[in-house]
Scaffold this active site. Structure first.
Site, PDB file in Angstrom:
ATOM      1  N   HIS A  91       0.778  -1.231   0.000  1.00  0.00           N
ATOM      2  CA  HIS A  91       0.000   0.000   0.000  1.00  0.00           C
ATOM      3  C   HIS A  91       0.818   1.295   0.000  1.00  0.00           C
ATOM      4  O   HIS A  91       0.294   2.349  -0.330  1.00  0.00           O
ATOM      5  CB  HIS A  91      -0.915  -0.001   1.224  1.00  0.00           C
ATOM      6  CG  HIS A  91      -2.263   0.612   0.981  1.00  0.00           C
ATOM      7  ND1 HIS A  91      -2.448   1.951   0.762  1.00  0.00           N
ATOM      8  CD2 HIS A  91      -3.497   0.063   0.912  1.00  0.00           C
ATOM      9  CE1 HIS A  91      -3.734   2.208   0.590  1.00  0.00           C
ATOM     10  NE2 HIS A  91      -4.387   1.079   0.671  1.00  0.00           N
ATOM     11  N   TYR A 207     -14.324   3.707   9.576  1.00  0.00           N
ATOM     12  CA  TYR A 207     -13.394   4.309   8.620  1.00  0.00           C
ATOM     13  C   TYR A 207     -13.863   4.004   7.207  1.00  0.00           C
ATOM     14  O   TYR A 207     -14.122   2.850   6.862  1.00  0.00           O
ATOM     15  CB  TYR A 207     -11.996   3.710   8.842  1.00  0.00           C
ATOM     16  CG  TYR A 207     -10.912   4.190   7.901  1.00  0.00           C
ATOM     17  CD1 TYR A 207      -9.937   5.084   8.340  1.00  0.00           C
ATOM     18  CD2 TYR A 207     -10.833   3.734   6.591  1.00  0.00           C
ATOM     19  CE1 TYR A 207      -8.932   5.512   7.496  1.00  0.00           C
ATOM     20  CE2 TYR A 207      -9.834   4.161   5.728  1.00  0.00           C
ATOM     21  CZ  TYR A 207      -8.884   5.054   6.192  1.00  0.00           C
ATOM     22  OH  TYR A 207      -7.891   5.470   5.352  1.00  0.00           O
ATOM     23  N   THR A 220      -5.115   9.664   0.507  1.00  0.00           N
ATOM     24  CA  THR A 220      -6.455   9.377   1.036  1.00  0.00           C
ATOM     25  C   THR A 220      -6.789  10.278   2.228  1.00  0.00           C
ATOM     26  O   THR A 220      -5.915  10.879   2.845  1.00  0.00           O
ATOM     27  CB  THR A 220      -6.575   7.913   1.522  1.00  0.00           C
ATOM     28  OG1 THR A 220      -5.676   7.707   2.625  1.00  0.00           O
ATOM     29  CG2 THR A 220      -6.260   6.942   0.401  1.00  0.00           C
TER      30      THR A 220
END
Length: 391
Positions: A91, A207, A220
């Site tokens: 990620h 979330y 993000t």
């Protein structure tokens, strides 16, 4: 830092991979753009066993057998024995939509432009200048192998604890949701709140990932989807004394609040990246903040994300339904929570991934999936629609 204080893996790395053929081979791996796994298992959707086959497929892509996925790499390209393919993406270099965009482009180009011959080989001529693969050389003494085995045992223990449920929701999709005059994402997020309440009997910090691609190098932001408005709606859905009109009124309020929060997150007015910035500054200034300590330690017991399909026109899914993607998933963020990913495919399909931990007695991914299907059905019924309705 003394060598004695290093973790076993770090000590092993310095002792056995800092020079010679081991360093050369490890450098070749770590400098590669991506990792390829030729997996000996057969994975993918099986019509005769849809539940088990999709759960197995999802778990395999998430962690495999642990030693056959290189988790530090940008991504691992996984090819299964029966020809199915998938990706495991790390990620830090990019968010999921980036790897999704890449994968859509590769699949569409490979299938519809480059193509294959009748015997299954690729069309076109081979490039004779591509070097043949070479086997990497290693020298692993017994002490080093023991550390590797210990690390593998720890990784397997973590992987075996993941309860992963992947399933398609075919009763309706974004086409019918849009007829309700609401955002499909807001609809699904409210369904997740209702499903969680059905599942756990309480609300939790939630979330939802939002992109900040409007900004250069934007990554993000967090949409905190559990709001006072969403709780009011969920409680009304679970209260048999509430009328359809009252529930619809609360749905509209909750939906509009969610869309407002999403717009704020996309345009740099979210909460959590600012909190993180304050945290970094507090560390730099060596300032202890009770507020930051408390708010940043709160667990995300429901972590969610939508995988957007960006290039649907490349596939024409109505004509090529075999190219429908199941989307991507991830593990739970909290030991006693759920990780939920979803992708709205075309107009009439939503694919979900639900993860939790077997070691938690309170969670169950399949139970949550059942409650999620119930929540979606209950909500669409408010608008006078039925599953697969053309109304």
């Amino acid at each position: 830092m003394t060598r004695r204080s290093l973790r076993p893996g770090r000590r092993c790395r310095q002792a056995y991979f800092g020079r010679g053929k081991n360093k050369q081979s490890l450098d070749a791996v770590e400098k590669a753009a991506f990792f390829v796994t030729l997996d000996e298992t057969e994975q993918g959707y099986k019509e005769e066993d849809p539940v088990t086959s999709m759960d197995s497929y999802a778990k395999s892509l998430l962690h495999g057998r642990c030693f056959d996925r290189w988790f530090d790499k940008s991504f691992t390209f996984i090819i299964f024995k029966n020809g199915k393919m998938g990706l495991n993406a790390e990620h830090s270099w990019a968010d999921a939509p980036i790897i999704g965009h890449l994968w859509e482009y590769v699949m569409a180009t490979d299938s519809f432009q480059l193509g294959y011959l009748e015997d299954g080989h690729c069309k076109g001529d081979t490039n004779p200048n591509i070097p043949y693969p070479t086997r990497l050389q290693w020298d692993l003494p017994e002490e080093c192998q023991e550390v590797i085995e210990t690390s593998l045992t720890s990784a397997n223990r973590l992987a075996d604890d993941i309860d992963f449920h992947s399933f398609p929701f075919t009763a309706f999709g974004k086409a019918l949701i849009k007829k309700c005059r609401t955002s499909p994402d807001a609809f699904v997020q409210l369904a997740l709140q209702l499903a969680h309440y059905k599942d756990m009997g309480k609300f939790c910090l939630t979330y939802e990932a939002s992109m900040t691609r409007l900004y250069r190098e934007g990554r993000t932001e967090t949409v905190r989807s559990c709001t006072a408005e969403s709780c009011d709606f969920v409680l009304a859905m679970e209260d048999p004394t509430q009328t359809v009109e009252q529930r619809l009124r609360l749905f509209k309020i909750a939906s509009e609040k969610h869309q407002h929060l999403y717009r704020l997150a996309m345009t740099g007015s979210g909460i959590d990246r600012h909190l993180f910035c304050l945290y970094v500054v507090s560390k730099y200034l060596a300032v202890e903040s009770p507020f930051l300590k408390e708010v940043l330690s709160e667990p995300w017991r429901l972590s969610t994300s939508q995988t957007p399909q960006q290039q649907v026109e490349l596939f024409h899914l109505d004509k090529n339904p075999e190219y429908v993607s199941s989307g991507g998933g991830f593990g739970p963020v909290a030991d006693d929570g759920y990780g939920v990913s979803y992708v709205l495919v075309g107009d009439n399909l939503i694919n979900f991934h639900v993860s939790s931990k077997f070691s938690c007695p309170e969670t169950d991914s399949h139970r949550f999936g059942k409650h999620l299907r119930e929540a979606l059905t209950d909500m669409i019924t408010l608008f006078g629609f039925k599953s697969n309705s053309k109304k």
